[in-house]
Design a protein around this motif. Structure first.
Motif, PDB file in Angstrom:
ATOM      1  N   MET A  23       0.845  -1.184   0.000  1.00  0.00           N
ATOM      2  CA  MET A  23       0.000   0.000   0.000  1.00  0.00           C
ATOM      3  C   MET A  23       0.886   1.242   0.000  1.00  0.00           C
ATOM      4  N   LYS A  24       0.521   2.251  -0.784  1.00  0.00           N
ATOM      5  CA  LYS A  24       1.290   3.479  -0.886  1.00  0.00           C
ATOM      6  C   LYS A  24       1.264   4.221   0.448  1.00  0.00           C
ATOM      7  N   LYS A  25       2.257   5.115   0.639  1.00  0.00           N
ATOM      8  CA  LYS A  25       2.305   5.894   1.860  1.00  0.00           C
ATOM      9  C   LYS A  25       1.075   6.783   1.951  1.00  0.00           C
ATOM     10  N   ILE A  26       0.485   6.808   3.126  1.00  0.00           N
ATOM     11  CA  ILE A  26      -0.727   7.593   3.330  1.00  0.00           C
ATOM     12  C   ILE A  26      -0.583   8.441   4.587  1.00  0.00           C
ATOM     13  N   ASP A  27      -1.417   9.452   4.700  1.00  0.00           N
ATOM     14  CA  ASP A  27      -1.492  10.271   5.902  1.00  0.00           C
ATOM     15  C   ASP A  27      -2.485   9.593   6.840  1.00  0.00           C
ATOM     16  N   TYR A  28      -1.961   8.856   7.813  1.00  0.00           N
ATOM     17  CA  TYR A  28      -2.817   8.036   8.666  1.00  0.00           C
ATOM     18  C   TYR A  28      -3.790   8.879   9.486  1.00  0.00           C
ATOM     19  N   LEU A  29      -3.374  10.060   9.904  1.00  0.00           N
ATOM     20  CA  LEU A  29      -4.229  10.879  10.751  1.00  0.00           C
ATOM     21  C   LEU A  29      -5.457  11.390  10.007  1.00  0.00           C
ATOM     22  N   LEU A  38     -17.886  10.875   7.079  1.00  0.00           N
ATOM     23  CA  LEU A  38     -17.027  11.862   6.428  1.00  0.00           C
ATOM     24  C   LEU A  38     -17.621  13.263   6.515  1.00  0.00           C
ATOM     25  N   GLU A  39     -18.946  13.379   6.493  1.00  0.00           N
ATOM     26  CA  GLU A  39     -19.594  14.685   6.623  1.00  0.00           C
ATOM     27  C   GLU A  39     -19.425  15.264   8.031  1.00  0.00           C
ATOM     28  N   GLN A  40     -19.420  14.392   9.028  1.00  0.00           N
ATOM     29  CA  GLN A  40     -19.299  14.845  10.409  1.00  0.00           C
ATOM     30  C   GLN A  40     -17.855  15.078  10.834  1.00  0.00           C
ATOM     31  N   HIS A  41     -16.914  14.407  10.167  1.00  0.00           N
ATOM     32  CA  HIS A  41     -15.495  14.499  10.546  1.00  0.00           C
ATOM     33  C   HIS A  41     -14.700  15.015   9.346  1.00  0.00           C
ATOM     34  N   HIS A  42     -14.475  16.324   9.359  1.00  0.00           N
ATOM     35  CA  HIS A  42     -13.824  16.951   8.209  1.00  0.00           C
ATOM     36  C   HIS A  42     -12.313  16.717   8.178  1.00  0.00           C
ATOM     37  N   GLU A  43     -11.790  16.057   9.217  1.00  0.00           N
ATOM     38  CA  GLU A  43     -10.349  15.785   9.216  1.00  0.00           C
ATOM     39  C   GLU A  43      -9.954  14.664   8.247  1.00  0.00           C
ATOM     40  N   PHE A  44     -10.947  13.913   7.776  1.00  0.00           N
ATOM     41  CA  PHE A  44     -10.649  12.791   6.873  1.00  0.00           C
ATOM     42  C   PHE A  44     -10.593  13.258   5.417  1.00  0.00           C
ATOM     43  N   PRO A  91     -14.552  11.413  -4.064  1.00  0.00           N
ATOM     44  CA  PRO A  91     -13.694  12.573  -3.749  1.00  0.00           C
ATOM     45  C   PRO A  91     -12.663  12.313  -2.661  1.00  0.00           C
ATOM     46  N   PHE A  92     -12.780  11.186  -1.959  1.00  0.00           N
ATOM     47  CA  PHE A  92     -11.881  10.904  -0.841  1.00  0.00           C
ATOM     48  C   PHE A  92     -10.797   9.876  -1.203  1.00  0.00           C
ATOM     49  N   SER A  93     -10.519   9.746  -2.499  1.00  0.00           N
ATOM     50  CA  SER A  93      -9.469   8.809  -2.964  1.00  0.00           C
ATOM     51  C   SER A  93      -9.655   7.427  -2.342  1.00  0.00           C
TER      52      SER A  93
END
Length: 425
Positions: free
Chosen positions: A1-7, A57-63, A92-94
């Motif tokens: 799996m490619k490097k991702i921003d886990y947070l 995703l609508e409630q948590h905009h950090e994702f 839209p969230f890859s």
């Protein structure tokens, strides 16, 4: 799996069942955002999963991205993987969907000491498996690759059916004409014991006594007619055939007709399978057009691989960009060997680790066997490995040649280069 921003990634695990799917979603802090929600394994169930994830995703905009993992449980997960990888709300969230090896997930589950036992806990384990970065495979590639995979995998199914039918038929052939079944290639009357002329001998002559007592001239004429003149020395073939018939066991007369009917039925089955195999090959060539044309052209440029084997390899690997090196590709194929070493001792007999993709392993080994016939370098390598041991000579030499082919194919695909004799070394 490619490097991702886990947070900034939402990790979703789906426990696939024939009637129900259980969904869990975690953030990087291992907090439940969807906790073991059960939905039907149906179209409207897939839409419910999409809505649940979109709601988080609508409630948590950090994702900003979504990783969805599910176990590769035969065909039960195909629809849900295909739906979630292409749905509009998650695009839209890859969003990446991964079909995981159940053995790897089960081993990871063993690392938890105090898990509750319930029907949905596996969805949590799968989500956590993704959260800790254990996914090393390529994501779901969509309907085009699925279409090609269904054809290339069905081709393997048909070849296995042909091999199984030939093995079964050989048992009946041994009962009717024992020497015909047991003679090696150098002593056998026919180069192909499953060919049209062999079929005629096994089904037109009721017993071995009929072959022994047949006039030589008539037997020669029979062989020439049924082979359409393709057998260069029908006299020698007739001699070997009568010799084999004379040395074979004799049966009670009541057995010959049932055996002949059974053998004829097996030949009919094999003929039908081979006809369907040609139809599948045509469909494969039609489906592969326009699908990753560069890598397909590179695979097809290697002498001996051909269009069908190139399609089978491409259907399973998708793109070489999913693999960081040739070792990763070999491991995905399952063409690697377990080490057995302790101190100064190192075992000579090391079994192949077949935990990889069996379909890719089949096409890679079949391709290697064909390349050996077309590339002198690979023929020399095969012969060298064949001569090194006394046990399992062909299987070992072919597997090692396949590993050599993987190294070469990875290099060509990684550099986008066509085959040449210099690059094959």
């Amino acid at each position: 799996m490619k490097k991702i921003d886990y947070l900034s990634t939402l990790f979703v695990g789906i426990d696939i069942g024939s009637r129900l799917n259980v969904v869990s979603a975690l953030n990087f802090e291992q907090e439940f955002l969807i906790q073991m929600a059960a939905v039907p394994n149906a179209q409207y169930g897939a839409e419910q999963i999409e809505k649940m994830i979109a709601g988080v995703l609508e409630q948590h905009h950090e994702f900003h991205s979504v990783i969805i993992g599910l176990e590769s449980t035969g065909f039960y997960g195909v629809h849900i993987a295909n739906y979630l990888s292409t749905c509009e709300k998650l695009a839209p969230f890859s969003t990446k969907v991964y079909c995981l090896n159940p053995k790897e997930v089960a081993k990871y589950k063993e690392s938890f000491n105090s898990l509750d036992k319930n029907d949905g806990i596996d969805s949590f384990v799968i989500a956590d498996f993704a959260r800790v970065g254990r996914i090393k495979i390529q994501p779901w590639r969509g309907a085009q690759y699925l279409a090609l995979q269904r054809l290339t995998r069905h081709r393997l199914h048909i070849t296995e059916c042909i091999a199984s039918e030939k093995t079964y038929m050989l048992n009946n052939i041994f009962l009717k004409f024992s020497e015909f079944a047991m003679l090696n290639r150098d002593e056998h009357p026919f180069s192909n014991k499953y060919g049209a002329t062999a079929e005629a001998v096994l089904t037109d002559f009721l017993s071995t006594e009929d072959i022994v007592n047949a006039p030589v001239d008539e037997l020669i004429a029979f062989i020439s007619s049924r082979s359409h003149g393709r057998i260069s020395d029908p006299e020698q073939t007739a001699y070997l055939l009568q010799k084999a018939a004379n040395a074979s066991y004799r049966l009670d007369k009541c057995l010959y007709e049932p055996l002949t009917v059974s053998i004829g039925c097996s030949f009919n089955c094999i003929s039908a399978f081979e006809k369907e195999l040609k139809a599948i090959d045509d469909a494969i060539l039609k489906t592969v057009k326009g699908l990753n044309p560069v890598e397909y052209q590179i695979l097809n440029s290697v002498p001996g691989i051909g269009k069908v084997y190139a399609s089978g390899i491409l259907a399973e690997i998708g793109t070489i960009k999913c693999f960081k090196n040739n070792d990763a590709l070999a491991k995905y194929c399952g063409i690697v060997w377990k080490k057995n070493q302790s101190g100064k001792f190192e075992a000579e007999d090391t079994p192949m680790n077949k935990a990889g993709n069996r379909y890719l392993r089949y096409y890679m080994i079949e391709a290697a066997e064909s390349v050996i016939k077309h590339c002198p370098e690979y023929k020399a390598f095969y012969d060298k490995k064949f001569a090194e041991v006394k046990n399992h000579q062909h299987k070992r030499a072919l597997a090692l040649t396949s590993r050599k082919l993987i190294r070469m194919l990875f290099g060509l695909l990684d550099k986008s280069q066509l085959y040449s004799v210099e690059k094959s070394r």
